[in-house]
Design a protein around this motif. Structure first.
Motif, PDB file in Angstrom:
ATOM      1  N   ASN A  59      29.922  25.260   4.879  1.00 15.43           N
ATOM      2  CA  ASN A  59      29.815  24.576   3.844  1.00 15.43           C
ATOM      3  C   ASN A  59      31.274  24.024   3.443  1.00 15.43           C
ATOM      4  O   ASN A  59      32.189  25.101   3.510  1.00 15.43           O
ATOM      5  CB  ASN A  59      29.017  25.086   2.854  1.00 15.43           C
ATOM      6  CG  ASN A  59      29.065  24.290   1.355  1.00 15.43           C
ATOM      7  OD1 ASN A  59      28.760  23.122   1.264  1.00 15.43           O
ATOM      8  ND2 ASN A  59      29.674  24.913   0.287  1.00 15.43           N
ATOM      9  N   TYR A  60      31.469  22.775   3.010  1.00 12.14           N
ATOM     10  CA  TYR A  60      32.732  22.415   2.835  1.00 12.14           C
ATOM     11  C   TYR A  60      32.602  21.612   1.417  1.00 12.14           C
ATOM     12  O   TYR A  60      32.005  20.840   1.087  1.00 12.14           O
ATOM     13  CB  TYR A  60      33.298  21.401   3.862  1.00 12.14           C
ATOM     14  CG  TYR A  60      33.417  21.871   5.334  1.00 12.14           C
ATOM     15  CD1 TYR A  60      32.457  21.845   6.189  1.00 12.14           C
ATOM     16  CD2 TYR A  60      34.687  22.642   5.568  1.00 12.14           C
ATOM     17  CE1 TYR A  60      32.628  22.469   7.276  1.00 12.14           C
ATOM     18  CE2 TYR A  60      34.823  23.049   6.916  1.00 12.14           C
ATOM     19  CZ  TYR A  60      33.562  23.019   7.636  1.00 12.14           C
ATOM     20  OH  TYR A  60      33.775  23.611   9.007  1.00 12.14           O
ATOM     21  N   ALA A  61      34.027  21.827   0.477  1.00 14.35           N
ATOM     22  CA  ALA A  61      34.423  21.196  -0.483  1.00 14.35           C
ATOM     23  C   ALA A  61      34.421  19.672  -0.135  1.00 14.35           C
ATOM     24  O   ALA A  61      35.067  19.319   1.058  1.00 14.35           O
ATOM     25  CB  ALA A  61      35.605  21.460  -1.072  1.00 14.35           C
ATOM     26  N   THR A  69      38.207  22.597   9.378  1.00 18.14           N
ATOM     27  CA  THR A  69      36.915  23.414   9.743  1.00 18.14           C
ATOM     28  C   THR A  69      37.037  24.719   9.705  1.00 18.14           C
ATOM     29  O   THR A  69      38.300  25.284  10.099  1.00 18.14           O
ATOM     30  CB  THR A  69      37.250  22.806  11.576  1.00 18.14           C
ATOM     31  OG1 THR A  69      36.916  21.563  11.535  1.00 18.14           O
ATOM     32  CG2 THR A  69      35.876  23.509  12.188  1.00 18.14           C
ATOM     33  N   ILE A  70      36.083  25.567   9.280  1.00 22.29           N
ATOM     34  CA  ILE A  70      36.037  27.050   9.286  1.00 22.29           C
ATOM     35  C   ILE A  70      35.199  27.567  10.575  1.00 22.29           C
ATOM     36  O   ILE A  70      34.427  26.837  10.928  1.00 22.29           O
ATOM     37  CB  ILE A  70      35.325  27.297   7.716  1.00 22.29           C
ATOM     38  CG1 ILE A  70      35.632  28.787   7.686  1.00 22.29           C
ATOM     39  CG2 ILE A  70      34.042  26.855   7.855  1.00 22.29           C
ATOM     40  CD1 ILE A  70      35.094  29.233   6.464  1.00 22.29           C
ATOM     41  N   SER A  71      35.721  28.564  10.938  1.00 19.52           N
ATOM     42  CA  SER A  71      35.240  29.041  12.061  1.00 19.52           C
ATOM     43  C   SER A  71      35.433  30.688  11.865  1.00 19.52           C
ATOM     44  O   SER A  71      36.344  31.141  11.257  1.00 19.52           O
ATOM     45  CB  SER A  71      35.752  28.631  13.472  1.00 19.52           C
ATOM     46  OG  SER A  71      36.963  28.942  13.515  1.00 19.52           O
ATOM     47  N   ARG A  72      34.788  31.516  12.832  1.00 21.17           N
ATOM     48  CA  ARG A  72      34.863  32.921  12.733  1.00 21.17           C
ATOM     49  C   ARG A  72      34.906  33.195  14.198  1.00 21.17           C
ATOM     50  O   ARG A  72      34.147  32.938  15.016  1.00 21.17           O
ATOM     51  CB  ARG A  72      34.112  33.673  11.728  1.00 21.17           C
ATOM     52  CG  ARG A  72      32.519  33.558  12.283  1.00 21.17           C
ATOM     53  CD  ARG A  72      31.618  33.795  11.210  1.00 21.17           C
ATOM     54  NE  ARG A  72      31.981  35.207  10.979  1.00 21.17           N
ATOM     55  CZ  ARG A  72      31.572  35.993   9.568  1.00 21.17           C
ATOM     56  NH1 ARG A  72      31.113  35.206   8.714  1.00 21.17           N
ATOM     57  NH2 ARG A  72      31.754  37.361   9.405  1.00 21.17           N
ATOM     58  N   LEU A  81      40.715  29.074   9.476  1.00 24.69           N
ATOM     59  CA  LEU A  81      40.614  27.539   8.823  1.00 24.69           C
ATOM     60  C   LEU A  81      41.468  26.453   9.442  1.00 24.69           C
ATOM     61  O   LEU A  81      42.891  26.534   9.174  1.00 24.69           O
ATOM     62  CB  LEU A  81      40.977  27.390   7.370  1.00 24.69           C
ATOM     63  CG  LEU A  81      40.717  26.331   6.322  1.00 24.69           C
ATOM     64  CD1 LEU A  81      39.145  25.916   6.513  1.00 24.69           C
ATOM     65  CD2 LEU A  81      41.322  26.428   5.026  1.00 24.69           C
ATOM     66  N   GLN A  82      40.864  25.466  10.215  1.00 22.78           N
ATOM     67  CA  GLN A  82      41.844  24.557  10.845  1.00 22.78           C
ATOM     68  C   GLN A  82      41.811  23.317   9.833  1.00 22.78           C
ATOM     69  O   GLN A  82      40.752  22.887   9.334  1.00 22.78           O
ATOM     70  CB  GLN A  82      41.075  24.092  12.265  1.00 22.78           C
ATOM     71  CG  GLN A  82      41.822  23.041  12.904  1.00 22.78           C
ATOM     72  CD  GLN A  82      43.214  23.465  13.364  1.00 22.78           C
ATOM     73  OE1 GLN A  82      43.325  24.508  13.848  1.00 22.78           O
ATOM     74  NE2 GLN A  82      44.322  22.515  13.267  1.00 22.78           N
TER      75      GLN A  82
END
Length: 115
Positions: A59-61, A69-72, A81-82
């Motif tokens: 989910n993004y603002a 882009t968030i990833s884990r 967080l790219q």
């Protein structure tokens, strides 16, 4: 003890990119949802992006959609967080947060976007 350690912040020109990392320890990272927040001077802390424990839901603002882009990586207990196409308005301290039964915060990393 629980630790969330952010890294990767710095000074970047408008239009540039940064990749933030948040290394977790002291809890079962893989069952926690993870989030990135940011707080600019004089403003409230705001949610930037979050990701489910398994990584399948993000989910993004609105202000960062299409740019961040968030990833884990649960094997490395790290969330990323790219950040691309950075703007001066992205200047803030960026924090990671872990949420499940308990909530944990990191100390933050400064991101400055300026020419």
């Amino acid at each position: 003890q629980v630790q969330l350690v952010e890294s990767g912040g710095g000074l970047v020109q408008p239009g540039g990119s940064l990749r933030l990392s948040c290394a977790a320890s002291g809890f079962t990272f893989s069952i926690y949802a993870m989030s990135w927040y940011r707080q600019a001077p004089g403003k409230q802390r705001e949610l930037v992006a979050d990701i489910s424990s398994g990584g399948s839901i993000t989910n993004y603002a609105d202000s960062v959609k299409g740019r961040f882009t968030i990833s884990r990586d649960n094997a490395k207990s790290t969330v990323y967080l790219q950040m691309n196409s950075l703007k001066p308005d992205d200047t803030a301290v960026y924090y990671c947060k872990a949420t499940r039964i308990y909530t944990y915060w990191g100390a933050g990393t400064q991101v400055t976007v300026s020419s």
